[in-house]
Design a protein around this motif. Structure first.
Motif, short mmCIF file in Angstrom:
data_model
loop_
_atom_site.label_atom_id
_atom_site.label_comp_id
_atom_site.label_asym_id
_atom_site.label_seq_id
_atom_site.Cartn_x
_atom_site.Cartn_y
_atom_site.Cartn_z
N PHE A 8 69.92 6.29 46.77
CA PHE A 8 68.75 6.59 47.61
C PHE A 8 68.17 7.95 47.20
O PHE A 8 68.89 8.93 47.03
CB PHE A 8 69.16 6.61 49.08
N GLU A 9 66.86 7.97 47.05
CA GLU A 9 66.19 9.20 46.62
C GLU A 9 65.71 9.99 47.84
O GLU A 9 65.46 9.42 48.89
CB GLU A 9 64.95 8.85 45.78
N PRO A 10 65.53 11.29 47.70
CA PRO A 10 64.95 12.05 48.82
C PRO A 10 63.54 11.56 49.12
O PRO A 10 62.80 11.19 48.20
CB PRO A 10 64.90 13.49 48.31
N GLU A 11 63.16 11.55 50.40
CA GLU A 11 61.76 11.32 50.76
C GLU A 11 61.02 12.66 50.58
O GLU A 11 61.56 13.71 50.92
CB GLU A 11 61.66 10.86 52.22
N THR A 12 59.82 12.60 50.05
CA THR A 12 59.13 13.86 49.78
C THR A 12 57.77 13.90 50.45
O THR A 12 57.16 12.86 50.72
CB THR A 12 58.89 14.06 48.27
N VAL A 13 57.31 15.10 50.70
CA VAL A 13 55.95 15.29 51.20
C VAL A 13 55.32 16.48 50.49
O VAL A 13 55.98 17.49 50.24
CB VAL A 13 55.91 15.49 52.73
N THR A 14 54.06 16.30 50.14
CA THR A 14 53.26 17.42 49.63
C THR A 14 52.10 17.54 50.61
O THR A 14 51.38 16.58 50.86
CB THR A 14 52.73 17.13 48.22
N ASP A 15 51.96 18.72 51.16
CA ASP A 15 51.11 18.86 52.34
C ASP A 15 50.05 19.95 52.11
O ASP A 15 50.34 21.00 51.54
CB ASP A 15 52.02 19.25 53.51
#
Lengths: 652, 182
Positions: free
Chosen positions: A462-469
């Motif tokens: 499982f990969e990290p969930e990412t956000v670019t904000d």
């Protein structure tokens, strides 16, 4: 004088963004650094002379360096806001923040998130993108990155303020600050001298709390407290009694030692809880204990070292089998200093160990197993941030954090924030930042069985969930009596968790990272001091989640598995001081419909009348969710009942 | 689609950068000095000067600032919006205090100048206020106590100069040198 004998009675929210956020520096918890603030003269003029003595200034800003404004969507719930709302639990208090989604699902359970992703219980997706800190101690569970909201609690009387930051805060604040940070800061022992007895009785709710504080020595203050309550069951969605009443005793202490300029604080709590269950199941049992040491050591003029360490144990024995014990050991060090006239730097390191053991729930029909059942997770981070004064009015903050989690290794979380004081009391800011939700045992280790068939499993890859904000904000004093904050946000998510299938055999289902998308919206809030005795506050958030499956994803359970979030919600609050001794508060909130599964929109009203009978005795009558006999806030969850509570508070 | 949506994120950054390069700068004082400025105007209602200190019941209370101004305009702004018992508050920036001042704030920028001013004001009905970390102290002296701005009061000195300070302000002080004490 706005205060008078009541001292902090008159709400001072207009000044809050300016002043209370400023208390970051030396005495705040580790990593509370980013919020040094503009304090316009008008803000401070509204404070009484007693309140001025309560304003914490930071040594970092002691020099001629101008104050840096918070380039973030930060909302502060003050001690007064909490007292005047009548809120008795942390989630209830969080309803006061216009930038949070707060949904009650049972007497003891809540779903809370910022900027969407409030989960979907049918898809076993739970809100898991918030960092919640109590005096620097993280209280989200590393088992699935969500918060068991029945576990953390702080007596309302001892909360100094709650800072709610929507948007990523990973660079400075710590792990899991993907969609927001909730930072609960308690009062110093010296600020709560003497005894306080609080008794409450209301619709299916009874509570008692007793605390006492004093000085053992000129620079050694203490506080001890104990509290308990019983809350009756709600009705389930079916309309029948949900049999989920609960009780939760808690006690704790705080010891503050301030020899010279040093600030050393030791505090701890212990609690237990019993939650009844429907269907004749055994009660759910929760318990926990924690001990936190926070030490601030000033170096020279503009420099300080902060050291934080804590131990936290939580236990949960679920109805129908299944249990866990989690021990967290954490240590963090932070160093602030100035470099020349323009740079104010902060850097730090942190190490956390989460040691847990999970007892699987094995039953003939469905089993929930964690394999392995026990692990020790190591989380390491190192971060640095530089506040650069580009000019007297313009501040640039650049930072990066590197975090090493057991599954995905090192991840970088950079952020850049720019703030510009366009005129006295008017601030425009912009930011770009990245954060990740690291994998958890629930993502990687879980095995679910239907009878003897393995139906679903975790995914070790499982990969990290990412956000670019990206955010753009304005905050200002639009008139001498009114403040406004506006935040536009646009967040790009990737690798969000989805349910995938096993090729050919279909089952077991397995977690994957098959969703991405965009969440954008606006949050607006403001205060208007309509008269000396009357403060009006309003808040509004609208957000749009635009998610899609990535190529190759199964698409099982649809997009709605990510969350069932309202498109918009709003609040209007009125705080009136009717004479010297009487306060009347009302809080109207509206939450838009939840799309899928559908839950209708609703509006609800809380109100509270408080009467300070004598200097030592306060009586209050509070009503919660007054507009309807009961209403539902989340799919399938309990119906939240109208309730009233009579409270007596005696100080001695 | 996505590009359009992220546009305002980027547009915001660009806008702010451009604005930052072009915009006017306004110096803000530190929070510490903003708090001190607020204190200065809020002390006044608790202080009673001898009647001879004022020309008339409506003549202003004059706060004089000696030395470099650490308040960056905040004190002037605070004074403009304040009024004490029918009197406006007037702020003057002076090289040396004169007879027209009811309150004098001595900045830490020039200790020698401050000493000189304190000496010159001895025996006059003027409330001297010294900044934190300075010696000697005025009638009111700011102190920084565990990250909070507090103040000490030398009520003995106030008494010698015919100034009366209300017991409420004395109660709020961090430390008080009482009348009749050395």
């Amino acid at each position: 004088m706005t205060g008078g004998g009541g001292g902090r009675r008159q709400a001072i929210r207009g000044a809050l963004l300016g002043i209370l956020l400023a208390s970051s520096g030396l005495a705040g918890p580790v990593r509370a650094q980013p919020f040094q603030q503009l304090a316009s003269a008008a803000d401070l003029q509204n404070l009484s002379i007693e309140q001025l003595a309560d304003v914490e200034i930071t040594s970092v800003s002691k020099s001629a360096q101008p104050l840096i404004s918070a380039a973030a969507a930060a909302y502060v719930i003050s001690h007064d806001d909490i007292a005047r709302s009548g809120a008795v639990s942390l989630p209830q208090m969080l309803r006061l923040a216009p930038n949070l989604e707060v949904m009650q699902t049972s007497p003891s359970a809540w779903n809370i998130t910022a900027r969407g992703f409030n989960g979907n219980s049918a898809a076993q997706n739970f809100p898991n993108k918030l960092l919640v800190l109590i005096d620097g101690r993280s209280v989200y569970t590393p088992l699935y990155s969500g918060v068991y909201w029945d576990m953390p609690d702080v007596p309302a009387a001892n909360i100094e303020r709650i800072e709610v930051i929507s948007g990523p805060g990973g660079t400075l604040w710590g792990a899991n600050a993907v969609n927001g940070v909730i930072n609960v800061i308690t009062r110093k022992a010296a600020d709560t001298p003497g005894g306080l007895l609080t008794l409450g009785a209301g619709t299916g709710y009874y509570s008692a709390a007793l605390q006492y504080g004093g000085a053992l020595d000129e620079d050694l203050h203490y506080r001890v407290y104990g509290q308990d309550f019983y809350q009756r069951a709600f009705n389930a969605a079916s309309g029948k009694d949900a049999h989920d009443g609960w009780t939760r005793p808690q006690g704790g202490f705080q010891l503050d030692w301030t020899p010279g300029d040093e600030v050393v604080s030791l505090h701890g709590d212990a609690f237990g809880g019993t939650e009844a269950q429907a269907g004749g199941l055994a009660n759910q049992q929760i318990s926990g204990a924690n001990l936190t040491l926070n030490w601030t050591h000033p170096l020279e003029e503009n420099s300080a070292l902060q050291f934080l360490t804590y131990f936290d144990q939580t236990r949960r024995a679920m109805a129908g089998g299944g249990a866990f014990t989690l021990n967290t050991y954490d240590m963090e060090l932070q160093h602030n200093f100035s470099l020349g006239d323009w740079n104010s730097l902060v850097w730090g390191v942190g190490q956390r160990f989460d040691q847990y053991r999970i007892t699987s729930r094995i039953a003939p029909d469905t089993s929930l197993i964690f394999s392995p059942a026990a692990r020790t997770l190591s989380l390491t981070d190192i971060f640095a941030e530089d506040h650069i004064a580009l000019s007297e009015a313009v501040q640039l903050t650049l930072g990066v954090k590197l975090e090493n989690d057991p599954w995905s290794g090192w991840a970088a979380m950079p952020s850049g924030r720019l703030s510009w004081t366009v005129a006295d009391g008017h601030l425009v800011w912009a930011s770009a930042s990245r954060a990740v939700r690291a994998p958890t045992p629930f993502d990687t280790d879980v095995v679910e069985k239907l009878g003897s068939v393995t139906f679903a499993t975790g995914n070790p890859n499982f990969e990290p969930e990412t956000v670019t904000d990206f955010e753009l904000g304005y905050r200002g004093q639009v008139t001498p009596d009114a403040t406004v904050s506006v935040t536009l946000f646009d967040s790009l998510y990737d690798d969000l968790r989805t349910v995938e299938t096993t090729p050919a055999t279909f089952i077991p289902l397995v977690w994957g990272n098959g969703m991405k998308g965009n969440v954008h919206g606006v949050s607006i809030w403001g205060d208007w001091q309509a008269a000396d005795w009357w403060l009006l506050s309003a808040g509004f958030t609208a957000q749009h989640l635009d998610l899609e499956f990535k190529p190759g994803a199964s698409g099982l359970l649809g997009i709605s598995q990510a969350g069932d979030d309202p498109h918009h919600w709003a609040s209007l609050r009125s705080s009136m001081r009717l004479g010297e001794d009487v306060n009347l508060d009302a809080d109207l909130r509206y939450v838009g419909a939840l799309p899928n599964p559908k839950v209708p929109e609703y509006a609800e009203l809380n109100a509270r009348l408080a009467w300070q009978l004598t200097e030592k005795l306060e009586l209050s009558l509070a009503g919660f969710n007054l507009l309807h006999g009961q209403h539902q806030e989340y799919p399938g969850s309990d119906l939240i009942r109208r309730s009233v509570m009579l409270q007596t508070q005696v100080s001695f | 689609m996505r590009a359009a949506r992220t546009l305002y994120g980027w547009a915001g950054l660009v806008l702010a950068v451009v604005a930052a390069l072009a915009g006017p700068a306004h110096a803000a004082p530190s929070l510490e000095y903003a708090v001190k400025a607020a204190y200065l105007t809020k002390f006044i209602p608790f202080i009673t000067w001898p009647a001879r200190s004022f020309e008339s019941p409506s003549s202003p209370v004059t706060v004089c600032l000696v030395g470099d101004d650490p308040f960056g305009g905040v004190l002037d702004a605070a004074a403009r919006s304040a009024r004490v018992g029918g009197r406006p508050i007037n702020v003057r920036h002076l090289a040396l205090p004169d007879a027209g001042c009811q309150m004098v704030f001595l900045s830490a920028s020039d200790p020698e100048l401050a000493d000189e001013a304190l000496e010159a004001l001895k025996g006059k009905p003027v409330v001297t206020v010294t900044d934190s970390g300075m010696r000697p102290h005025g009638i009111i002296s700011f102190v920084i106590d565990a990250n909070h701005v507090r103040f000490d009061i030398d009520d003995a000195e106030a008494g010698r100069e015919g100034i009366s300070i209300s017991s409420k302000l004395l109660d709020l002080a961090h430390a008080v040198r009482a009348r009749g004490k050395p």
